[in-house]
Design a protein around this motif. Structure first.
Motif, PDB file in Angstrom:
ATOM      1  N   UNK A  69       0.788  -1.410  -0.050  1.00  0.00           N
ATOM      2  CA  UNK A  69       0.063  -0.087   0.147  1.00  0.00           C
ATOM      3  C   UNK A  69       0.677   1.132   0.172  1.00  0.00           C
ATOM      4  N   UNK A  70       2.209   1.074   0.071  1.00  0.00           N
ATOM      5  CA  UNK A  70       3.166   2.176   0.426  1.00  0.00           C
ATOM      6  C   UNK A  70       3.141   3.053  -1.078  1.00  0.00           C
ATOM      7  N   UNK A  86      18.665  -0.201  -4.059  1.00  0.00           N
ATOM      8  CA  UNK A  86      19.295  -1.460  -4.271  1.00  0.00           C
ATOM      9  C   UNK A  86      18.569  -2.767  -3.941  1.00  0.00           C
ATOM     10  N   UNK A  87      17.292  -2.664  -3.407  1.00  0.00           N
ATOM     11  CA  UNK A  87      16.592  -3.540  -3.016  1.00  0.00           C
ATOM     12  C   UNK A  87      15.567  -3.667  -4.361  1.00  0.00           C
ATOM     13  N   UNK A  88      15.368  -2.754  -5.234  1.00  0.00           N
ATOM     14  CA  UNK A  88      14.500  -2.856  -6.280  1.00  0.00           C
ATOM     15  C   UNK A  88      13.115  -2.562  -5.794  1.00  0.00           C
ATOM     16  N   UNK A  89      12.828  -1.916  -4.873  1.00  0.00           N
ATOM     17  CA  UNK A  89      11.449  -1.612  -4.348  1.00  0.00           C
ATOM     18  C   UNK A  89      11.208   0.051  -4.775  1.00  0.00           C
ATOM     19  N   UNK A  90      11.842   0.602  -5.538  1.00  0.00           N
ATOM     20  CA  UNK A  90      11.370   1.909  -5.837  1.00  0.00           C
ATOM     21  C   UNK A  90      11.282   2.161  -7.265  1.00  0.00           C
ATOM     22  N   UNK A 257       5.534   0.009  -6.187  1.00  0.00           N
ATOM     23  CA  UNK A 257       4.006  -0.304  -6.309  1.00  0.00           C
ATOM     24  C   UNK A 257       3.386   0.793  -6.680  1.00  0.00           C
ATOM     25  N   UNK A 258       3.611   1.954  -5.693  1.00  0.00           N
ATOM     26  CA  UNK A 258       2.778   3.148  -5.677  1.00  0.00           C
ATOM     27  C   UNK A 258       1.367   3.253  -6.083  1.00  0.00           C
TER      28      UNK A 258
END
Length: 333
Positions: A69-70, A86-90, A257-258
């Motif tokens: 949900x973030x 680096x974690x690939x979550x942005x 995700x955004x």
């Protein structure tokens, strides 16, 4: 509308869908974020839901994946921003508003993170025993003149690891190791406590100078029990030889995700506006990154400095080597 500020780490997952909202994971404290989200909601009508995390942000985002949900993450320290990217979550954000407000040195070249405020790693110096301007460079801290006169917190703390990484960037491994060994030899006592504890030690006469972050001066001045400590010292802004003052940042990044991307971008652009920059920087006694925004009167009274131009992500990559050198010289021993 009332801004939703949620203090529990798991609070966002059960929120009902709102027509206009943005969801934020934050490592920064509620008292710093609340004035910003209240101002944004009043201006835009968009609700801001904040989950305050103490740890595990990257792990949580990876576990949630595209179901997260973030929309945004807000954190302090360039290394933490690098870890999120680096974690690939942005995801990269392309915004003329952001580019115009955030100098190149305070943003990711690919747009994955954007700096919001900065703080300098400076020297607190006794007003009674140290002349103004007695320390002009970080290299000076290894001078024989400071033998037995320096206090600092643990060399293993991220603040000091970041400073050591910056020294590495300027001087290389051999010179940095020598500097750390000599600095260790100049300490008045074993590294201990936090940055405020070093100022207390100066006030108590245990040492004459200490390494710390700028914003602690403001935090001590607002605390009746610590005000005398703060008033016993002045801030000196050292630079690296051929460089500037070592700085670190707080910053924001949009998640991969955004689910509310447009609202998230609107909030990001608000955060770099002169209004928000003033609110955010004053709340934590930091310096705005936007050249259009002025620091608070108190922060401005400490003086201005030229930030070092070494790439912040390059410093983040040097942290493992900096940590290794700290261990090799047994800095805390």
């Amino acid at each position: 509308m009332k801004t939703a500020v949620l203090a529990l780490p798991l609070a966002l997952s059960g929120l009902p869908a709102l027509a206009e909202e943005v969801n934020l994971y934050s490592y920064r404290q509620p008292e710093l974020i609340a004035p910003l989200v209240e101002a944004f909601t009043a201006q835009s009508g968009i609700e801001v839901n904040v989950a305050y995390l103490s740890e595990g942000m990257v792990e949580r985002l990876k576990a949630e994946g595209q179901r997260s949900p973030a929309d945004l993450v807000l954190t302090v320290d360039a290394a933490r921003l690098k870890a999120v990217v680096d974690a690939g979550v942005t995801q990269a954000v392309d915004s003329e508003v952001l580019r115009a407000a955030v100098p190149e040195g305070f943003r990711d070249p690919e747009g994955h993170w954007w700096g919001l405020t900065s703080r300098a790693r400076i020297v607190y110096a006794s007003r009674e025993r140290v002349e103004d301007g007695a320390v002009t460079t970080y290299e000076d801290l290894a001078s024989e003149a400071w033998k037995g006169r320096i206090c600092t917190r643990s060399g293993m703390h991220p603040y000091n690891i970041a400073l050591t990484a910056a020294y590495l960037a300027h001087h290389g491994e051999a010179e940095t190791k020598t500097w750390l060994e000599t600095l260790r030899g100049n300490l008045a006592r074993k590294p201990q406590g936090n940055d405020r504890a070093q100022v207390r030690a100066i006030w108590a006469g245990e040492c004459d100078i200490a390494i710390g972050n700028t914003y602690y001066m403001g935090k001590m001045l607002e605390d009746p029990e610590q005000k005398a400590w703060a008033e016993s010292v002045r801030i000196l802004f050292p630079t690296f030889e051929g460089g500037g003052a070592h700085v670190n940042i707080s910053g924001v990044a949009m998640t991969r995700a955004a689910p509310n991307r447009d609202n998230a971008l609107a909030f990001m652009e608000f955060l770099v506006s002169p209004e928000a920059q003033a609110i955010y920087a004053e709340a934590n006694y930091e310096y705005p990154v936007s050249p259009e925004a002025e620091p608070s009167e108190l922060v401005a009274s400490w003086g201005r400095f030229t930030p070092d131009d070494v790439d912040l992500m390059a410093l983040a990559r040097l942290r493992p080597e900096a940590l290794r050198l700290m261990e090799e010289v047994d800095f805390d021993g």
